[in-house]
Design a protein around this motif. Structure first.
Motif, PDB file in Angstrom:
ATOM      1  N   GLN A  44       0.820  -1.205   0.000  1.00 10.23           N
ATOM      2  CA  GLN A  44       0.000   0.000   0.000  1.00 10.23           C
ATOM      3  C   GLN A  44       0.859   1.263   0.000  1.00 10.23           C
ATOM      4  N   TRP A  45       1.970   1.212   0.711  1.00 14.65           N
ATOM      5  CA  TRP A  45       2.877   2.364   0.744  1.00 14.65           C
ATOM      6  C   TRP A  45       3.405   2.662  -0.654  1.00 14.65           C
ATOM      7  N   GLN A  46       3.799   1.599  -1.362  1.00 15.82           N
ATOM      8  CA  GLN A  46       4.310   1.785  -2.722  1.00 15.82           C
ATOM      9  C   GLN A  46       3.220   2.334  -3.633  1.00 15.82           C
ATOM     10  N   ALA A  47       1.984   1.859  -3.470  1.00 13.01           N
ATOM     11  CA  ALA A  47       0.875   2.378  -4.281  1.00 13.01           C
ATOM     12  C   ALA A  47       0.669   3.861  -4.022  1.00 13.01           C
ATOM     13  N   ALA A  48       0.806   4.283  -2.758  1.00 14.50           N
ATOM     14  CA  ALA A  48       0.679   5.698  -2.425  1.00 14.50           C
ATOM     15  C   ALA A  48       1.794   6.511  -3.060  1.00 14.50           C
ATOM     16  N   VAL A  49       3.016   5.974  -3.006  1.00 14.79           N
ATOM     17  CA  VAL A  49       4.155   6.659  -3.637  1.00 14.79           C
ATOM     18  C   VAL A  49       3.937   6.773  -5.138  1.00 14.79           C
ATOM     19  N   ASP A  50       3.495   5.691  -5.762  1.00 15.42           N
ATOM     20  CA  ASP A  50       3.268   5.688  -7.205  1.00 15.42           C
ATOM     21  C   ASP A  50       2.166   6.662  -7.611  1.00 15.42           C
ATOM     22  N   SER A  51       1.252   6.967  -6.690  1.00 18.62           N
ATOM     23  CA  SER A  51       0.163   7.909  -6.989  1.00 18.62           C
ATOM     24  C   SER A  51       0.602   9.358  -6.849  1.00 18.62           C
ATOM     25  N   ASP A  52       1.884   9.566  -6.485  1.00 20.30           N
ATOM     26  CA  ASP A  52       2.428  10.914  -6.242  1.00 20.30           C
ATOM     27  C   ASP A  52       1.752  11.586  -5.053  1.00 20.30           C
ATOM     28  N   ALA A  53       1.532  10.809  -3.999  1.00 18.60           N
ATOM     29  CA  ALA A  53       0.983  11.363  -2.764  1.00 18.60           C
ATOM     30  C   ALA A  53       1.920  12.438  -2.227  1.00 18.60           C
ATOM     31  N   ASP A  54       1.341  13.450  -1.608  1.00 18.05           N
ATOM     32  CA  ASP A  54       2.141  14.486  -0.939  1.00 18.05           C
ATOM     33  C   ASP A  54       2.459  14.086   0.493  1.00 18.05           C
ATOM     34  N   ILE A  55       1.537  13.336   1.106  1.00 22.05           N
ATOM     35  CA  ILE A  55       1.682  12.866   2.483  1.00 22.05           C
ATOM     36  C   ILE A  55       1.174  11.435   2.549  1.00 22.05           C
ATOM     37  N   ILE A  56       1.860  10.606   3.325  1.00 22.50           N
ATOM     38  CA  ILE A  56       1.355   9.278   3.643  1.00 22.50           C
ATOM     39  C   ILE A  56       0.665   9.357   5.002  1.00 22.50           C
ATOM     40  N   GLU A  57      -0.602   8.947   5.063  1.00 19.31           N
ATOM     41  CA  GLU A  57      -1.246   8.802   6.364  1.00 19.31           C
ATOM     42  C   GLU A  57      -1.139   7.336   6.760  1.00 19.31           C
ATOM     43  N   TRP A  58      -0.303   7.055   7.763  1.00 19.83           N
ATOM     44  CA  TRP A  58      -0.141   5.680   8.212  1.00 19.83           C
ATOM     45  C   TRP A  58      -1.117   5.417   9.350  1.00 19.83           C
ATOM     46  N   ARG A  59      -2.137   4.607   9.051  1.00 25.74           N
ATOM     47  CA  ARG A  59      -3.159   4.242  10.031  1.00 25.74           C
ATOM     48  C   ARG A  59      -2.659   3.062  10.849  1.00 25.74           C
ATOM     49  N   VAL A  60      -2.245   3.341  12.074  1.00 25.19           N
ATOM     50  CA  VAL A  60      -1.661   2.287  12.900  1.00 25.19           C
ATOM     51  C   VAL A  60      -2.676   1.672  13.857  1.00 25.19           C
ATOM     52  N   ASP A  61      -3.950   2.080  13.780  1.00 26.23           N
ATOM     53  CA  ASP A  61      -4.930   1.570  14.742  1.00 26.23           C
ATOM     54  C   ASP A  61      -5.291   0.101  14.521  1.00 26.23           C
ATOM     55  N   GLY A  62      -4.884  -0.483  13.405  1.00 24.66           N
ATOM     56  CA  GLY A  62      -5.161  -1.895  13.180  1.00 24.66           C
ATOM     57  C   GLY A  62      -3.980  -2.798  13.428  1.00 24.66           C
ATOM     58  N   LEU A  63      -2.836  -2.245  13.836  1.00 25.41           N
ATOM     59  CA  LEU A  63      -1.627  -3.049  13.997  1.00 25.41           C
ATOM     60  C   LEU A  63      -1.600  -3.736  15.358  1.00 25.41           C
ATOM     61  N   VAL A  64      -1.153  -4.993  15.357  1.00 24.75           N
ATOM     62  CA  VAL A  64      -1.018  -5.734  16.606  1.00 24.75           C
ATOM     63  C   VAL A  64       0.399  -6.286  16.769  1.00 24.75           C
ATOM     64  N   ASP A  65       1.205  -6.259  15.732  1.00 23.26           N
ATOM     65  CA  ASP A  65       2.567  -6.783  15.765  1.00 23.26           C
ATOM     66  C   ASP A  65       3.536  -5.669  16.145  1.00 23.26           C
ATOM     67  N   PRO A  66       4.157  -5.726  17.325  1.00 24.69           N
ATOM     68  CA  PRO A  66       5.076  -4.666  17.750  1.00 24.69           C
ATOM     69  C   PRO A  66       6.241  -4.441  16.791  1.00 24.69           C
ATOM     70  N   GLU A  67       6.615  -5.475  16.049  1.00 24.31           N
ATOM     71  CA  GLU A  67       7.748  -5.335  15.135  1.00 24.31           C
ATOM     72  C   GLU A  67       7.438  -4.391  13.977  1.00 24.31           C
ATOM     73  N   LEU A  68       6.148  -4.108  13.764  1.00 25.64           N
ATOM     74  CA  LEU A  68       5.776  -3.213  12.675  1.00 25.64           C
ATOM     75  C   LEU A  68       5.939  -1.737  13.045  1.00 25.64           C
ATOM     76  N   GLU A  69       6.214  -1.462  14.323  1.00 26.80           N
ATOM     77  CA  GLU A  69       6.254  -0.085  14.775  1.00 26.80           C
ATOM     78  C   GLU A  69       7.355   0.733  14.097  1.00 26.80           C
ATOM     79  N   THR A  70       8.453   0.074  13.729  1.00 27.49           N
ATOM     80  CA  THR A  70       9.554   0.795  13.091  1.00 27.49           C
ATOM     81  C   THR A  70       9.457   0.778  11.562  1.00 27.49           C
ATOM     82  N   LEU A  71       8.504   0.060  11.022  1.00 28.95           N
ATOM     83  CA  LEU A  71       8.404  -0.061   9.569  1.00 28.95           C
ATOM     84  C   LEU A  71       8.096   1.275   8.920  1.00 28.95           C
ATOM     85  N   GLY A  72       7.216   2.060   9.535  1.00 29.54           N
ATOM     86  CA  GLY A  72       6.882   3.360   8.962  1.00 29.54           C
ATOM     87  C   GLY A  72       8.097   4.261   8.844  1.00 29.54           C
TER      88      GLY A  72
END
Length: 251
Positions: A44-72
């Motif tokens: 999804q991040w790559q799709a946002a980049v490919d769309s020429d997004a100005d800002i990425i809104e990272w919705r973290v309210d669905g995450l349960v894996d602590p290892e994903l916290e540094t991915l953004g």
């Protein structure tokens, strides 16, 4: 409808990121990433980049894996696009189960504020004023937000909400209101013009639902600090696609 000529520019982007200015008359687009697994987030991040997004809104309210916290942070450093971290609670249309007194919302947002270019803090959170101060001290732009689903929109009520959120110390005020018809959408659009004239900070004032699409695209969209549009995965009722937003500027 008279158009505002007063705009309030704000820079979003820490060092090393291709920062952007908001609050002028440019259309800025924030694209949400709202996946649950590493592979889906990257996709999804790559799709946002490919769309020429100005800002990425990272919705973290669905995450349960602590290892994903540094991915953004990793993805932001790779693509160098500003990131707005949002922890949307269930009562405001998200997935995060806010438990009063747990402190979990505050802990997660403070953690994000250490690196994110901007964080979204819901105005209704009990300790929102303290969290706003903390996030700003950590170097993050603060978007103070409110989402209203079950109250009819009126000009007076909408302005009251916006002014209250601005007074909390927001860098940007965001309010999304469910609208059911063209008259209510007009109230939203008139509030956009009013906010540009009356407030010293940028705002995002949009309608949710199909009747609210017109408040997010074309000229109304340029009145906001940024508009939210999806690159394949919508996160709000009435949220247009990036292509629809860009096409609306050529009509």
């Amino acid at each position: 409808m008279a158009e505002s000529t007063s705009h309030h520019e704000l820079r979003i982007g820490r060092p090393g990121v291709n920062g952007i200015s908001v609050g002028d008359t440019s259309m800025r687009i924030a694209v949400p990433v709202a996946a649950f697994t590493k592979s889906e987030i990257v996709q999804q991040w790559q799709a946002a980049v490919d769309s020429d997004a100005d800002i990425i809104e990272w919705r973290v309210d669905g995450l349960v894996d602590p290892e994903l916290e540094t991915l953004g942070l990793t993805l932001r450093d790779i693509h160098r696009i500003p990131v707005l971290v949002t922890l949307r609670t269930k009562r405001e249309g998200g997935r995060f189960p806010l438990r009063e007194g747990s402190g979990e919302y505050r802990r997660l947002l403070r953690q994000a504020a250490h690196w994110a270019d901007a964080v979204d803090i819901e105005a209704a959170i009990p300790d929102a004023p303290e969290l706003i101060v903390e996030a700003r001290e950590l170097g993050s732009i603060v978007v103070v937000s409110q989402h209203v689903f079950d109250e009819a929109v009126t000009a007076d009520r909408l302005r009251e909400c916006v002014k209250e959120m601005a007074a909390m110390g927001a860098d940007i005020v965001k309010i999304a209101w469910m609208v059911n018809n063209d008259d209510e959408a007009t109230v939203i659009e008139e509030a956009q013009v009013w906010a540009n004239d009356a407030l010293p900070i940028p705002t995002v004032i949009v309608g949710m639902g199909e009747a609210g699409v017109r408040t997010r695209v074309g000229q109304p969209g340029t009145r906001n600090a940024f508009t939210f549009a999806h690159a394949g995965t919508s996160t709000a009722p009435g949220q247009p696609s990036v292509d629809e937003v860009r096409q609306s500027l050529t009509v």
